[in-house]
Design a protein around this motif. Structure first.
Motif, PDB file in Angstrom:
ATOM      1  N   ASN A 108      -5.100  -1.618  -7.030  1.00  0.00           N
ATOM      2  CA  ASN A 108      -6.126  -0.693  -6.894  1.00  0.00           C
ATOM      3  C   ASN A 108      -5.478   0.733  -7.127  1.00  0.00           C
ATOM      4  N   TRP A 159      -9.106   8.387  -2.411  1.00  0.00           N
ATOM      5  CA  TRP A 159      -9.570   8.597  -1.157  1.00  0.00           C
ATOM      6  C   TRP A 159      -9.513   9.834  -0.491  1.00  0.00           C
ATOM      7  N   ASP A 196      -7.582   4.441  -7.379  1.00  0.00           N
ATOM      8  CA  ASP A 196      -8.798   5.194  -6.673  1.00  0.00           C
ATOM      9  C   ASP A 196      -8.435   6.522  -6.056  1.00  0.00           C
ATOM     10  N   SER A 210     -18.406   5.963   3.033  1.00  0.00           N
ATOM     11  CA  SER A 210     -17.082   5.600   2.476  1.00  0.00           C
ATOM     12  C   SER A 210     -16.244   6.808   2.061  1.00  0.00           C
ATOM     13  N   ARG A 211     -15.039   6.740   2.210  1.00  0.00           N
ATOM     14  CA  ARG A 211     -13.976   7.720   1.606  1.00  0.00           C
ATOM     15  C   ARG A 211     -13.522   7.398   0.373  1.00  0.00           C
ATOM     16  N   ARG A 212     -13.952   6.195  -0.077  1.00  0.00           N
ATOM     17  CA  ARG A 212     -13.125   5.588  -1.390  1.00  0.00           C
ATOM     18  C   ARG A 212     -14.053   5.778  -2.581  1.00  0.00           C
ATOM     19  N   ARG A 213     -13.064   6.124  -3.492  1.00  0.00           N
ATOM     20  CA  ARG A 213     -13.934   6.356  -4.837  1.00  0.00           C
ATOM     21  C   ARG A 213     -13.232   5.345  -5.649  1.00  0.00           C
ATOM     22  N   ASN A 227       0.899  -1.048   0.043  1.00  0.00           N
ATOM     23  CA  ASN A 227       0.001  -0.139  -0.076  1.00  0.00           C
ATOM     24  C   ASN A 227       0.957   1.242   0.030  1.00  0.00           C
ATOM     25  N   GLN A 267      -4.579   6.509  -4.919  1.00  0.00           N
ATOM     26  CA  GLN A 267      -4.136   5.457  -4.537  1.00  0.00           C
ATOM     27  C   GLN A 267      -3.084   4.809  -5.312  1.00  0.00           C
TER      28      GLN A 267
END
Length: 215
Positions: free
Chosen positions: A118, A123, A121, A145-148, A90, A113
């Motif tokens: 991933n 965040w 993405d 969620s803060r994830r797109r 990560n 990200q």
């Protein structure tokens, strides 16, 4: 059809920056122009090092941290290469960074990200950016969620190979390309200017050829 559309979009975006010059954000020798912030006040040299034009982030089993540009930027095209030298992990590129340590050690920003499989993405870290409804990840136990989610799968290269990321920030819009493919597009961001950070997030990752073209 989708790859052809991505290529055409990439050409149009590149043309809009055609009159500008690329400038290195990393000189290939040391960390001039960058500062560091780590949890537990860990010494930066225990995590980050430079050799042969490559930044090695030895983040595995180390505290989280960021390397942050000393300057702020708006309306730019950012490009860099990254790879996972041993195993996937990560990391991320944080753009439009402002207040430090808003969340953990991460500054207030929008994260692009880099996590294996991933990449691309978004965040949201105290900021917001609009995407299509189907890209908003389902809510978790702690709320929305803060994830797109990104737009494509399979844009990253195999383990240990170098990937290229290009982030195009124009006003309150952001486009992200991985290895030449458009993988993310957002608009109406709550912020359009700030520093740029690269994460150390408990994984080993390398960066090189970090450069910017300001509009």
């Amino acid at each position: 059809m989708k790859p052809m559309i991505a290529i055409l979009l990439a050409a149009l975006v590149s043309a809009s920056f055609a009159g500008e010059e690329w400038k290195p954000l990393f000189n290939g020798k040391d960390f001039t122009g960058w500062s560091f912030d780590t949890l537990d006040k860990a010494a930066p040299e225990t995590i980050w090092s430079v050799a042969d034009g490559v930044i090695s982030v030895g983040g595995k089993d180390k505290p989280n941290g960021v390397m942050r540009t000393e300057k702020s930027y708006s309306n730019y095209e950012l490009e860099f290469e990254w790879r996972w030298p041993d195993s996937g992990g990560n990391s991320g590129c944080l753009i439009h960074c402002s207040d430090p340590r808003l969340m953990n050690v991460w500054p207030k920003s929008i994260e692009v990200q880099l996590m294996k499989d991933n990449a691309g993405d978004f965040w949201e870290i105290g900021e917001a950016i609009e995407v299509t409804p189907e890209q908003i990840a389902p809510p978790g136990k702690k709320g929305p969620s803060r994830r797109r989610l990104n737009l494509t799968d399979g844009s990253e290269k195999p383990m240990s190979e170098w990937n290229t990321m290009r982030v195009v920030a124009k006003g309150n819009a952001v486009e992200v390309f991985v290895n030449g493919t458009l993988v993310q597009k957002g608009w109406d961001a709550s912020v359009s200017e700030g520093a740029i950070c690269l994460q150390a997030e408990r994984a080993n990752v390398q960066f090189r050829n970090i450069r910017i073209k300001e509009k």
